[in-house]
Scaffold this motif. Structure first.
Motif, PDB file in Angstrom:
ATOM      1  N   PHE A  25     -41.675 -51.288 -19.724  1.00  5.74           N
ATOM      2  CA  PHE A  25     -41.308 -50.230 -18.704  1.00  5.74           C
ATOM      3  C   PHE A  25     -40.908 -49.071 -19.511  1.00  5.74           C
ATOM      4  O   PHE A  25     -41.019 -48.020 -18.866  1.00  5.74           O
ATOM      5  N   HIS A  26     -40.706 -49.131 -20.814  1.00  9.84           N
ATOM      6  CA  HIS A  26     -39.976 -47.884 -21.279  1.00  9.84           C
ATOM      7  C   HIS A  26     -41.129 -47.220 -22.240  1.00  9.84           C
ATOM      8  O   HIS A  26     -40.942 -46.877 -23.328  1.00  9.84           O
ATOM      9  N   LYS A  29     -43.523 -41.633 -20.673  1.00  7.60           N
ATOM     10  CA  LYS A  29     -43.351 -40.948 -19.395  1.00  7.60           C
ATOM     11  C   LYS A  29     -42.585 -41.524 -18.596  1.00  7.60           C
ATOM     12  O   LYS A  29     -41.977 -40.632 -18.152  1.00  7.60           O
ATOM     13  N   ASN A  30     -42.318 -42.611 -18.510  1.00  2.08           N
ATOM     14  CA  ASN A  30     -41.310 -43.529 -17.747  1.00  2.08           C
ATOM     15  C   ASN A  30     -39.881 -42.829 -17.945  1.00  2.08           C
ATOM     16  O   ASN A  30     -38.952 -42.663 -17.325  1.00  2.08           O
TER      17      ASN A  30
END
Length: 119
Positions: A25-26, A29-30
């Motif tokens: 998830f890292h 962009k996030n």
């Protein structure tokens, strides 16, 4: 905060994310989006305050701001780690650049942007 402290923090964050399988998830962009949201949460604490009030936060509000600042720092360190950017080196380079843009004789006590200085 020393470079050693930032390195420790970076490694601690890596371990934290690794143990939870959060690297998926890292993405930059996030992390950038999360960082932006945290900065907005800091801003919210100061919205509608006078300059004087913003300088003299009550203890409870100050603790809340500290938590949001910590969130912001953690996302910033994580983003820099993912992009392999040395934050201390980048910050020192930026200060050097700002010293060139804002010479003391033109900028002391002056809030103008460097592009507004008379040539």
């Amino acid at each position: 905060m020393s470079s050693k402290d930032l390195d420790f923090l970076k490694l601690r964050l890596r371990e934290f994310a690794d143990s939870r399988d959060w690297n998926q998830f890292h993405s930059p962009k996030n992390l950038c989006m999360a960082l932006s949201a945290e900065v907005a949460e800091i801003t919210e604490h100061f919205q509608w305050l006078s300059q004087e009030q913003s300088r003299n936060l009550p203890p409870e509000k100050r603790m809340e701001v500290a938590t949001e600042l910590a969130d912001t720092l953690l996302y910033l360190v994580r983003l820099a780690d993912k992009l392999k950017i040395d934050l201390v080196e980048a910050a020192l380079n930026k200060i050097d650049l700002n010293e060139q843009k804002y010479p003391v004789d033109r900028s002391r006590g002056n809030a103008k942007k460097y592009t507004e200085f008379a040539q």
